[in-house]
Design a protein around this motif. Structure first.
Motif, mmCIF file in Angstrom:
data_model
loop_
_atom_site.group_PDB
_atom_site.id
_atom_site.type_symbol
_atom_site.label_atom_id
_atom_site.label_comp_id
_atom_site.label_asym_id
_atom_site.label_seq_id
_atom_site.Cartn_x
_atom_site.Cartn_y
_atom_site.Cartn_z
ATOM 1 N N PHE A 108 0.861 -1.178 0.000
ATOM 2 C CA PHE A 108 0.000 0.000 0.000
ATOM 3 C C PHE A 108 0.899 1.230 0.000
ATOM 4 N N CYS A 109 0.638 2.184 -0.878
ATOM 5 C CA CYS A 109 1.373 3.444 -0.899
ATOM 6 C C CYS A 109 0.489 4.505 -0.260
ATOM 7 N N ASP A 110 0.867 4.929 0.948
ATOM 8 C CA ASP A 110 0.029 5.812 1.748
ATOM 9 C C ASP A 110 0.637 7.207 1.787
ATOM 10 N N ALA A 111 -0.051 8.159 1.144
ATOM 11 C CA ALA A 111 0.434 9.542 1.102
ATOM 12 C C ALA A 111 -0.083 10.369 2.272
ATOM 13 N N ASN A 112 -0.981 9.820 3.076
ATOM 14 C CA ASN A 112 -1.534 10.561 4.221
ATOM 15 C C ASN A 112 -2.001 11.957 3.812
#
Length: 367
Positions: A191-195
């Protein structure tokens, strides 16, 4: 049954692996937790916990939680803790907004009600759907070598699901994710989480440059409009986290088709009551679900585990074991973790055997 007394404790929980780093210089050294004990006139005690991740992650901050609990708690004395919907309405009546402050109080009432009924909390939340939930671990912001080494270590320890923190300089993040993906075995879930750290322009740059990598995009931008503009060109699944603040927001996400999955944070939603409601509606609407929180140790992780394992397995994404993040203990037991899977402790309620001697003196007490 009536609520006889309420105690609140302040527990600082330093991270095992040092500072937790996100994009744009956002750093936390610990979970700064409020733990609540609610005791009934029959002598049963329920426990609740919440901990914001610094002052930057959600619309919540540790000092606010410590100040808010004494404002709400006196209104709960004499109430039936098993009347969970009524407890929620009462808290909203006497204290407008600030759902994170109410979260530990609501959780403690659920724990107390389940202990009084001599059933595990998962039973009251709809029933146990499976024995264990698969967990993920976080690859925090760092240099390419640091992130690759951390990802390899996590995989070597048996975990197969990674959340890679992005949301900073786009070109640097493209390198970070490419490096991490190359360092782990094929089939590792990423998962690529940019917040919510990017503009749509930046998120589209990242998505276009990483088309060859298999991952799920998590909360690239702040608003639903921004995320929808990215969603239109995306050839990957999208999960929203920070955008899920209420039942109304979840329904709007569904109406507009912004996401395939949702991450539900217990304290952001105001406790177990609202998390369960939103979870159940979201499942019926076809979303994939992760239930977790902004932070905490054994108590909060147990609540996350009970909510996760009462979520239908085919709609559950993964869970996280926060009690393994911190150097302090708050209970004599913990949610069991075996390899990359987490279960729930044996026993009624949360199943956690909290040790008050580990918590220090309460900063607030009424009864």
């Amino acid at each position: 049954m009536k609520i006889k007394s309420i105690k609140a404790y302040h527990v600082v929980q330093p991270f095992v692996d040092g500072p937790y780093r996100m994009s744009k210089g956002r750093v936390a050294d610990c979970f700064d937790a409020v733990i609540v004990a609610i005791t009934s006139d029959s002598g049963v005690t329920g426990w609740g916990e919440m901990a914001p991740l610094g002052n930057f992650y959600s619309a919540a901050f540790p000092a606010g939680a410590r100040a808010g609990v004494p404002e709400i708690a006196p209104h709960l004395i004499g109430q039936d803790p098993r009347g969970l919907a009524g407890i929620g309405r009462l808290m909203d009546t006497v204290f407008k907004g600030h759902p994170y402050i109410k979260s530990a109080l609501d959780m403690a009432c659920w724990d107390l009600a389940a202990r009084a009924a001599d059933v595990p909390l998962v039973t009251m939340l709809g029933g146990r759907e499976s024995d264990m939930a698969e967990t993920y671990r976080v690859v925090t912001h760092g240099t390419l070598d640091q992130m690759a080494a951390l990802a390899k270590r996590i995989i070597a320890e048996g975990c197969r699901r990674l959340q890679v923190k992005v949301g900073g300089n786009v070109h640097d993040d493209i390198e970070r994710v490419t490096t991490v993906a190359s360092a782990v075995p094929k089939g590792t879930v990423i998962f690529c989480d940019a917040n919510a750290g990017w503009t749509p322009y930046q998120a589209r740059q990242f998505a276009d440059a990483t088309r060859g990598i298999d991952y799920t995009f998590e909360q690239p931008c702040t608003t639903l409009d921004e995320n929808m503009s990215v969603r239109r060109m995306l050839d990957k699944p999208m999960v929203l986290d920070e955008s899920v603040t209420s039942l109304g927001e979840m329904l709007e996400i569904h109406r507009r088709g912004v996401a395939d999955g949702l991450t539900l944070k217990i304290s952001r939603l105001g406790g177990v009551t609202q998390t369960r409601l939103i979870r159940d509606v979201a499942v019926d609407l076809g979303f994939m679900i992760t239930v977790e929180d902004t932070g905490g140790a054994e108590i909060d992780t147990a609540a996350m585990a009970h909510l996760s394992l009462s979520t239908p397995a085919e709609r559950r994404l993964h869970a996280i074991a926060f009690h393994e993040w911190v150097t302090v203990r708050t209970a004599r037991n913990a949610p069991p973790v075996t390899g990359s899977h987490m279960g729930i402790p044996d026993g009624p309620g949360l199943g956690i055997d909290v040790d008050p001697s580990l918590l220090g003196e309460p900063f607030f007490e009424i009864g």
